[in-house]
Write an enzyme that holds these catalytic residues in place. Structure first.
Site, PDB file in Angstrom:
ATOM      1  CG  ASP A 216      -1.939   1.066   1.243  1.00 33.51           C
ATOM      2  OD1 ASP A 216      -2.794   1.035   0.342  1.00 33.51           O
ATOM      3  OD2 ASP A 216      -1.906   1.933   2.127  1.00 33.51           O
ATOM      4  CD  GLU A 275      -2.090   2.288  -3.677  1.00 30.42           C
ATOM      5  OE1 GLU A 275      -3.191   2.793  -3.906  1.00 30.42           O
ATOM      6  OE2 GLU A 275      -1.508   2.424  -2.581  1.00 30.42           O
TER       7      GLU A 275
HETATM    8  C1  GLC Z   1      -4.331   2.967  -0.783  1.00 29.50           C
HETATM    9  C2  GLC Z   1      -5.547   2.105  -0.628  1.00 29.50           C
HETATM   10  C3  GLC Z   1      -6.697   2.967  -0.230  1.00 29.50           C
HETATM   11  C4  GLC Z   1      -6.356   3.615   1.090  1.00 29.50           C
HETATM   12  C5  GLC Z   1      -5.040   4.369   1.024  1.00 29.50           C
HETATM   13  C6  GLC Z   1      -4.524   4.700   2.387  1.00 29.50           C
HETATM   14  O1  GLC Z   1      -4.452   3.867  -1.817  1.00 29.50           O
HETATM   15  O2  GLC Z   1      -5.775   1.376  -1.789  1.00 29.50           O
HETATM   16  O3  GLC Z   1      -7.897   2.243  -0.136  1.00 29.50           O
HETATM   17  O4  GLC Z   1      -7.380   4.496   1.471  1.00 29.50           O
HETATM   18  O5  GLC Z   1      -4.034   3.612   0.406  1.00 29.50           O
HETATM   19  O6  GLC Z   1      -4.029   3.549   3.016  1.00 29.50           O
END
Ligand code: GLC
Ligand code: CA
Length: 540
Positions: A216, A275
């Protein structure tokens, strides 16, 4: 003969060893997938009960959104205990049973890890609050004095991704940084203790048998030296072309390298998928260099509008940039943070037609593909959820940007009131499901060979059979404006019509699968508007 068999075996081991390079990975948003205990909220038991469905669908792996102990200020992305399961979702024993069961079904399991921030209820943050300014407990997070005569102004001008200032002041006068909600304080990755803790957390889940991690905000852990101002007051969106002092700093790559060494020390090809919302595909490729993560979601592809030239460009650039570092591309059309692509492409019948075509386009590309739960059913974004259900922290600060509409529970059967998502007898699911979703349910679509679910199942079956495709690149064929045509190796071709009109072109083979009606006559094919066709070319 014997030699040949051995060579085949070696090739097979090599192929399965690098399973992720062309894997189809299904994203399970646990809260909304299936409710196993009848409280209206999806859970690990529910996921276990639907593994057969996922194996039959034909995916290679599942990615589970966070199911760890959490006060749920951001639906689990605010983790209070990284080594335990929130009671809403089950227990650690359920997690172990799910991992083992998934493996028995031939599915690998990827779990989420959230290293940029913890929950404000995490024991570390509670300790930091209690210990006060200047203590080692505060060194695990990013605490600063404010500006202004009495420190009444935040330390810099950073805005939170969810909206509002990225700093919150405590009664003792200090401010702490949170790039997301105030309940999600950012960790201080300059502190070796933070590194050690996360390596230990990764080991915990690897030892439990997971096959990898989705990392994340993997572009956010390191902030620019001195926390400099952005210099303007506009809120920073997750995706933008601007380099900001809190995202995509070069320092994050050292963390990914360390994690890669850890993953490689385990048997069985465990992977990391980043991500990373970064300004360009070249910056994205940095995350998948040979000594870093295995995959990084291609959000540039996700955000591409329905336009042939734009798609061709983003596909070419993606393959070039990931290819330059020896990594496969990682395609994605939807996830739990964005509007479902049926709706982005036009909603209603138009959106669905395009989404079906996009599925065949995406699944035909070299590399790996993520499928977000419900996209195989052609689910649209739910745009009319009643106000009282909406608690997404992003929507609370930014009403147009809510993420609830893509997180509505999955319809499993055409039975009221909650379409088989929950056990019979319960009153409500955590988000209400549209009354019109019966025909979109898994059960209804399994009966219909023309359904979107049948299209995905067939596409995944064919994709598996075409093992020779691997992750080798594609070759574009000439085709009329507004269409795309390409081959993968000698035996397989794809045509996509992204216009609203039928288009005729030379048939590049025999039809394997089509997202809409297709007419072939005398070597010419008439492609329906917004449609895609897969072609076999065994005579080539
Ligand atoms: C990422 C997740 C999202 C979350 C954010 C903060 O983007 O996919 O759902 O709100 O991180 O952790
Ligand atoms: Ca439940």
């Amino acid at each position: 003969m014997t030699e040949l068999v051995h060579a085949d075996r070696a090739a097979e081991t090599e192929a399965t060893g690098r399973w992720w390079r062309d894997a189809v990975i299904y994203q399970v948003y646990v809260r909304s997938f299936a409710d196993g205990n009848g409280d209206g909220i999806g859970d690990l038991l529910g996921v276990r009960s639907r593994l057969r469905y996922l194996a039959d669908l034909g995916v290679d792996a599942i990615w589970l959104n966070p199911f760890y102990t959490s006060p749920m200020a951001d639906f689990g992305y605010d983790v209070a205990d990284y080594r335990d399961v929130d009671p809403i979702f089950g227990s650690l024993a359920d997690a172990k049973a799910l991992i083992d069961d998934a493996h028995r079904h031939g599915l690998r399991v990827i779990v989420d890890v959230v290293p940029n921030h913890t929950s404000d209820q995490h024991v570390w943050f509670q300790e930091a609050l209690a210990a006060g300014p200047g203590t080692p407990a505060r060194e695990r997070y990013i605490f600063r004095e404010g500006k202004g005569a009495d420190g009444e102004l935040p330390p810099n001008d950073w805005e939170s991704v969810f909206g509002g200032p990225a700093w919150t002041r405590l009664p003792d006068g200090q401010w702490y940084l949170h790039l997301f909600a105030p309940e999600q304080p950012d960790l201080n990755w300059e502190n070796p203790e933070v590194h050690a803790e996360f390596e230990s957390i990764l080991r915990f889940w690897l030892d439990l048998g997971v096959d990898g991690f989705r990392i994340d905000v993997s572009h956010g852990m390191v902030k620019a030296e001195g926390l400099p101002d952005v210099g303007h007051a506009d809120q920073v969106k997750m995706i933008g072309t601007e380099v900001v002092p809190f995202f995509d700093q070069d320092g994050v790559h050292e963390i990914h390298r360390a994690w890669r060494r850890l993953l490689d020390s385990y048997p069985g090809m465990r992977i990391g998928v980043a991500e990373a919302w970064v300004p360009s595909l070249d910056r994205l490729a940095n995350y998948v260099r040979p000594d870093e993560m295995h995959q990084a979601f291609n959000f540039h592809f996700l955000t591409t509008p329905w336009d042939a030239a734009r798609f061709r460009k983003v596909i070419d650039e993606s393959l070039a940039s990931s290819g330059a570092v020896g990594a496969p591309a990682t395609w994605v059309l939807s996830n739990h943070d964005v509007k479902r692509h049926v709706t982005r492409y036009g909603h209603g019948e138009l959106g669905l037609r395009r989404a079906r075509a996009a599925a065949l386009l995406t699944l035909a590309l070299p590399g790996s593909t993520y499928v977000y739960q419900g996209e195989e059913l052609g689910l649209p974004e739910v745009l009319d959820l009643p106000e009282e259900y909406l608690t997404d922290p992003q929507r609370l600060r930014n009403p147009e940007d809510g993420r609830d509409g893509c997180r509505v529970p999955i319809p499993w059967a055409d039975v009221e009131p909650h379409f088989g998502f929950s056990l019979p007898g319960i009153e409500e699911t955590w988000l209400p499901m549209p009354a019109s979703w019966g025909p979109l349910s898994v059960e209804s679509q399994l009966r219909d060979p023309a359904s979107t679910l049948s299209l995905y199942r067939e596409a995944l079956r064919i994709r598996r059979d075409l093992t020779s495709l691997g992750d080798e690149s594609l070759t574009w064929l000439d085709s009329p404006a507004g269409t795309l045509a390409f081959t993968r190796g000698d035996g397989f071709a794809v045509t996509v019509n992204l216009t609203g009109e039928p288009v005729e072109l030379p048939a590049p083979g025999r039809v394997l699968l089509a997202s809409a009606g297709v007419e072939v006559a005398g070597g010419t094919v008439r492609l329906a508007p917004d449609s895609a066709v897969w072609w076999g070319r065994d005579d080539a």
